[in-house]
Design a protein around this motif. Sequence first.
Motif, PDB file in Angstrom:
ATOM      1  N   TYR A   1     -31.853 -24.322   4.740  1.00 10.93           N
ATOM      2  CA  TYR A   1     -32.747 -24.336   3.650  1.00 10.93           C
ATOM      3  C   TYR A   1     -34.235 -23.272   4.272  1.00 10.93           C
ATOM      4  O   TYR A   1     -34.510 -22.525   2.559  1.00 10.93           O
ATOM      5  CB  TYR A   1     -33.582 -25.797   3.539  1.00 10.93           C
ATOM      6  CG  TYR A   1     -33.640 -25.606   3.098  1.00 10.93           C
ATOM      7  CD1 TYR A   1     -33.494 -26.674   1.631  1.00 10.93           C
ATOM      8  CD2 TYR A   1     -35.690 -26.054   2.571  1.00 10.93           C
ATOM      9  CE1 TYR A   1     -34.307 -26.470  -0.078  1.00 10.93           C
ATOM     10  CE2 TYR A   1     -36.232 -26.034   1.396  1.00 10.93           C
ATOM     11  CZ  TYR A   1     -35.485 -26.981   0.181  1.00 10.93           C
ATOM     12  OH  TYR A   1     -35.917 -26.605  -1.011  1.00 10.93           O
TER      13      TYR A   1
ATOM     14  N   GLU B   1     -38.590 -29.060   3.457  1.00 16.90           N
ATOM     15  CA  GLU B   1     -38.687 -28.577   3.789  1.00 16.90           C
ATOM     16  C   GLU B   1     -37.879 -29.854   4.493  1.00 16.90           C
ATOM     17  O   GLU B   1     -37.245 -30.503   4.509  1.00 16.90           O
ATOM     18  CB  GLU B   1     -37.811 -27.898   5.184  1.00 16.90           C
ATOM     19  CG  GLU B   1     -36.415 -27.820   6.138  1.00 16.90           C
ATOM     20  CD  GLU B   1     -36.943 -27.091   7.430  1.00 16.90           C
ATOM     21  OE1 GLU B   1     -36.039 -28.279   8.218  1.00 16.90           O
ATOM     22  OE2 GLU B   1     -37.211 -26.087   6.886  1.00 16.90           O
TER      23      GLU B   1
ATOM     24  N   PHE C   1     -28.546 -32.168  -0.312  1.00 16.39           N
ATOM     25  CA  PHE C   1     -28.270 -30.767  -0.168  1.00 16.39           C
ATOM     26  C   PHE C   1     -26.923 -30.269   0.908  1.00 16.39           C
ATOM     27  O   PHE C   1     -26.301 -28.761   0.126  1.00 16.39           O
ATOM     28  CB  PHE C   1     -29.581 -30.614   1.074  1.00 16.39           C
ATOM     29  CG  PHE C   1     -29.673 -29.355   1.618  1.00 16.39           C
ATOM     30  CD1 PHE C   1     -29.934 -28.126   0.902  1.00 16.39           C
ATOM     31  CD2 PHE C   1     -29.514 -28.890   2.884  1.00 16.39           C
ATOM     32  CE1 PHE C   1     -30.025 -27.121   0.795  1.00 16.39           C
ATOM     33  CE2 PHE C   1     -30.184 -28.001   3.355  1.00 16.39           C
ATOM     34  CZ  PHE C   1     -30.268 -26.207   2.210  1.00 16.39           C
TER      35      PHE C   1
END
Length: 121
Positions: A60, A15, A32
């Motif tokens: 995420y 992450e 993202f």
Amino acid sequence: MADKQFIANKVLEKERQVIGTTPDENKDTVDFRVAVALGNNSSYYLDSTKCSKSSLGNLYTSWLTTYINSPAIIKSSNKMVTSFINDYDFRDDVDDAFNETFQKYLNGEMSIDDIKQTLMD
């Protein structure tokens, strides 16, 4: 054999690579945001004033842990789990309609403004 804590730690490392931990918006973070916005069909995720990096990070982590939290992965060795998570790319885990738009964005054929326009209600 991998345990859930080991997997959780590796997910957090991944992450940080993808979302970043600094205040500036790097390319991966923007990618993202676009992926999440398209996946959820909402421009909300493109706006850093509405959706913070920590919110993206939580999302995420949720996506990735859901994707890999299977008995087969947990029974794998730490080395295999590490390799799997390091190679995991949220951008590949999408359907064709989503992927077509996202690939246009990644290739520079669509801008973030174009993406916002496609997501307007």
